[in-house]
Design a protein around this motif. Structure first.
Motif, short mmCIF file in Angstrom:
data_model
loop_
_atom_site.label_atom_id
_atom_site.label_comp_id
_atom_site.label_asym_id
_atom_site.label_seq_id
_atom_site.Cartn_x
_atom_site.Cartn_y
_atom_site.Cartn_z
N VAL A 179 -0.54 3.48 0.80
CA VAL A 179 0.28 2.70 -0.13
C VAL A 179 -0.50 1.50 -0.66
O VAL A 179 -0.37 1.13 -1.83
N GLU A 180 -1.33 0.92 0.17
CA GLU A 180 -2.10 -0.27 -0.24
C GLU A 180 -3.21 0.09 -1.22
O GLU A 180 -3.54 -0.72 -2.10
N ALA A 181 -3.81 1.27 -1.07
CA ALA A 181 -4.98 1.62 -1.87
C ALA A 181 -4.72 1.47 -3.37
O ALA A 181 -3.84 2.15 -3.92
N PRO A 182 -5.47 0.61 -4.03
CA PRO A 182 -5.25 0.40 -5.47
C PRO A 182 -5.60 1.64 -6.30
O PRO A 182 -5.01 1.87 -7.35
N SER A 183 -6.54 2.43 -5.79
CA SER A 183 -7.01 3.57 -6.59
C SER A 183 -5.92 4.61 -6.83
O SER A 183 -6.01 5.40 -7.76
N GLN A 234 8.99 -2.76 -6.12
CA GLN A 234 8.85 -4.10 -6.67
C GLN A 234 9.08 -5.19 -5.61
O GLN A 234 8.33 -6.16 -5.55
N ASP A 235 10.08 -4.99 -4.78
CA ASP A 235 10.37 -6.02 -3.77
C ASP A 235 9.57 -5.82 -2.49
O ASP A 235 9.70 -6.60 -1.55
N GLY A 236 8.77 -4.77 -2.43
CA GLY A 236 7.91 -4.57 -1.27
C GLY A 236 8.61 -4.07 -0.03
O GLY A 236 8.02 -4.04 1.05
N ASN A 278 10.56 -1.73 9.13
CA ASN A 278 9.33 -2.36 9.60
C ASN A 278 8.10 -1.93 8.79
O ASN A 278 6.97 -2.09 9.25
N PHE A 279 8.34 -1.39 7.62
CA PHE A 279 7.24 -1.03 6.73
C PHE A 279 7.43 -1.78 5.42
O PHE A 279 8.18 -1.34 4.54
N GLN A 280 6.79 -2.95 5.34
CA GLN A 280 6.97 -3.80 4.17
C GLN A 280 5.64 -4.40 3.73
O GLN A 280 4.78 -4.68 4.56
N ARG A 281 5.54 -4.61 2.44
CA ARG A 281 4.32 -5.20 1.88
C ARG A 281 4.03 -6.55 2.52
O ARG A 281 4.94 -7.36 2.74
N ALA A 282 2.78 -6.78 2.85
CA ALA A 282 2.33 -8.05 3.41
C ALA A 282 2.91 -8.34 4.79
O ALA A 282 2.89 -9.47 5.26
#
Lengths: 140, 140, 140
Positions: free
Chosen positions: B24-28, B37-39, B102-106
DNA sequence: CGCGTTCTAGAATATTCGCGT
DNA sequence: TACGCGAATATTCTAGAACGC
């Protein structure tokens, strides 16, 4: 033992089975879904195109998973493709095969023998098994 | 009462969860899988391309169904969209969304809290049924 | 008896109820479906156009009867239009009105209270009630 | 043993058909 | 007739089970 057991044969073919038959028979989509060589199973050649292009013509969805759920519900089984004793990866074949003993090319009279599985309504059965019906607190 | 109960938090993140995070993090691959949008969830934009192009980079398969089976195994839930399954007039979005608390951006420090579900092997159930729950330390 | 029973209120609104709310709120279709004047019910103005043009935007069908079946399943009731003490014929009004105590304009927090009815399968229950499980001829 | 992949099934809602009042 | 409901199938999301590593 199974003599004269045939309850209702030709008549009353379920809608899903009728549609599946039409689907496999249709020449226009033979490149995406067709009979296998011996006519004892059917093949889906390009799962992605099949699900998006063909399925919505017959059903209210375009998901391969929903199609497979119905196949299993009616007793169809996936045919696992072997390669030197090992199952082939889907990526290698890109060809899905399903089989049912009563779903065969040129044998439409067998379709009536294909039956949908009954739901188990397990919560009722479990309550009945342990408590009898009295213990059913659930609002019915 | 709950003192010293934290079993293993940051360490010991399951392999699947680690891979999912990287995925999910990989920009490619943000055009195929990315944070919402809200992560608080992640989105798969084009299921067909995602399964064939991205999945094999991280797993031993290229099937969306296997990926979803793992997500459910780790307690993720699909976020149902209101237009799910409808004939997209403008091919609006072939977009699948999954969520886990427990899976959230940042918030990578939460990943250790994501646990694989235990299989409900029948012999355990039978043991519990006969012996009662006392002998079973495990959360069922 | 039922005081303080509300287990889950605002969250977990069923998909059908969410869609119905969106449907009635949407300004673009106010000429076909909208709130009643007091906001305690909703009106369908032109059943034919509504079912063919609006329903497929939200559901996998375009049948008024299926829509009504869902409404009844969730406890909605048709509001009978009276004319001088007698029920008006549908042909006279061409306006269908449905109502649910927890479906009101500007009260979305009540939507979580709308619950789907449980299936009865009463014939099985009755068989079980009287005979136990032995009398159940049905293949389970 | 535990995890990953695959095939099948459970469970809940959705859609359809038809009956009873 | 019109309205509400039972029941069967259909669609979706999640879980069980088998097997290999």
């Amino acid at each position: 033992a199974f003599v004269a057991m045939t309850p209702n044969t030709a008549h009353c073919v379920p809608a899903f089975v009728s549609k599946l038959w039409a689907l496999v028979e249709a020449p226009s989509t033979d490149n995406l879904i067709c009979w296998s060589q011996d006519g004892c199973s059917f093949l889906v050649q390009d799962e992605q195109r099949f699900s998006k292009e063909v399925l919505p013509l017959y059903f209210k969805h375009s998901n391969m998973t929903s199609f497979v759920r119905q196949l299993n519900m009616y007793g169809f089984h996936k045919v696992v493709h072997m390669d030197a004793g090992l199952p082939k990866a889907d990526s290698q074949v890109d060809c899905v095969e399903f089989q049912h003993e009563n779903f065969q090319r040129a044998q439409p009279h067998l379709l009536g023998l294909i039956r949908r599985k009954v739901k188990l309504i397990s919560f009722i059965i479990n309550i009945v098994k342990s408590n009898g019906i009295k213990g059913c607190k659930r609002r019915l």
